[in-house]
Scaffold this motif. Structure first.
Motif, short mmCIF file in Angstrom:
data_model
loop_
_atom_site.label_atom_id
_atom_site.label_comp_id
_atom_site.label_asym_id
_atom_site.label_seq_id
_atom_site.Cartn_x
_atom_site.Cartn_y
_atom_site.Cartn_z
N ALA A 124 47.05 18.29 39.39
CA ALA A 124 48.03 19.32 39.69
C ALA A 124 49.37 18.93 39.06
O ALA A 124 49.71 17.75 39.01
N GLY A 142 48.00 26.36 49.63
CA GLY A 142 46.65 25.88 49.37
C GLY A 142 46.02 26.56 48.18
O GLY A 142 45.37 25.91 47.34
N GLU A 143 46.22 27.87 48.07
CA GLU A 143 45.70 28.62 46.92
C GLU A 143 46.36 28.15 45.63
O GLU A 143 45.71 28.00 44.59
N ALA A 172 45.44 16.16 46.65
CA ALA A 172 45.65 16.37 45.21
C ALA A 172 46.51 15.28 44.58
O ALA A 172 46.73 15.27 43.36
N ALA A 203 44.93 24.78 44.60
CA ALA A 203 43.55 24.93 44.15
C ALA A 203 43.49 25.54 42.75
O ALA A 203 42.61 25.17 41.94
N ASN A 204 44.42 26.43 42.44
CA ASN A 204 44.38 27.13 41.15
C ASN A 204 44.96 26.32 39.99
O ASN A 204 44.74 26.66 38.83
N ARG A 243 43.10 20.03 38.03
CA ARG A 243 43.44 18.62 38.20
C ARG A 243 43.76 17.98 36.86
O ARG A 243 43.09 18.24 35.88
N TRP A 264 49.16 30.55 39.58
CA TRP A 264 49.48 29.67 40.70
C TRP A 264 50.99 29.62 40.98
O TRP A 264 51.41 29.39 42.10
#
Length: 214
Positions: free
Chosen positions: A135, A125-126, A163, A129-130, A133, A101
């Motif tokens: 983040a 966004g990627e 997030a 997402a990667n 949680r 990420w």
């Protein structure tokens, strides 16, 4: 962790043999880790073994593709050798590694600075997402600050706010979210973020909380 710190201390003092001894002993006792292999790459580079160092560094990143220092070193080594395009290509390769990420974060920042906002939004966004949680705080802070500096306030709400966890991210991210909502005139949403931060109420955030309340 202590072995890594000692190895870097020895390297900084020019005691390369001692640094290598500490690194190899740690690898022997605990197995391979991204951080320790990166330390080994540093030892190899200090000896002028640049090809070997680059291969070891890539091995380190295949284990931990998000080590901040290792990613930046890998990118800068390629950029110094082949220019900006080579640095971007190096980050693009890292972005294909499982769990990556940080490379997406850096590629997104470059895309935004290069006037490619749609590509930047997709990469950010990627990246988020990667991370899983919660983040990492620095990721959301960097993305929201980068977007805010470029005037993309709506995208801060779309990408970062889902997030956001006030207990974890606090004022570092919360301030950027509130500023984005305020810039768009959506003071109710800014107040909602402020209420969430008040509910957590970290002592070190009191001054900033009072600023936003006023």
């Amino acid at each position: 962790r202590s072995s890594g710190l000692l190895a870097r201390t020895y390297s900084g003092a020019g005691r390369i043999d001692d640094a290598e001894r500490i690194v190899r002993d740690c690898l022997s006792r605990h197995g391979k880790s991204g951080a320790m292999l990166a330390n080994l790459a540093h030892v190899q580079a200090s000896r002028g073994e640049y090809g070997m160092a680059k291969a070891t560094l890539l091995q380190a990143l295949e284990i931990d593709p998000n080590d901040d220092r290792a990613v930046c070193w890998y990118e800068s080594a390629h950029r110094d050798q082949g220019g900006e395009a080579a640095g971007i290509a190096a980050l693009s390769h890292l972005a294909t590694l499982p769990g990556s990420w940080r490379a997406q974060l850096m590629l997104g920042q470059h895309a935004l600075h290069s006037q490619q906002p749609d590509r930047a939004f997709a990469l950010f966004g990627e990246c988020i997402a990667n991370t899983g949680r919660p983040a990492p705080m620095d990721v959301l802070a960097d993305i929201s600050a980068t977007l805010g500096s470029a005037g993309y306030f709506r995208e801060i709400g779309e990408l970062v706010e889902p997030a956001f966890e006030p207990e974890t991210h606090g004022m570092h991210v919360g301030s950027n979210l509130m500023r984005a909502h305020a810039e768009m005139g959506d003071f109710d949403k800014a107040r909602k973020i402020l209420d969430q931060l008040y509910a957590v109420r970290h002592p070190e955030a009191e001054t900033q909380l009072q600023y936003w309340t006023d």
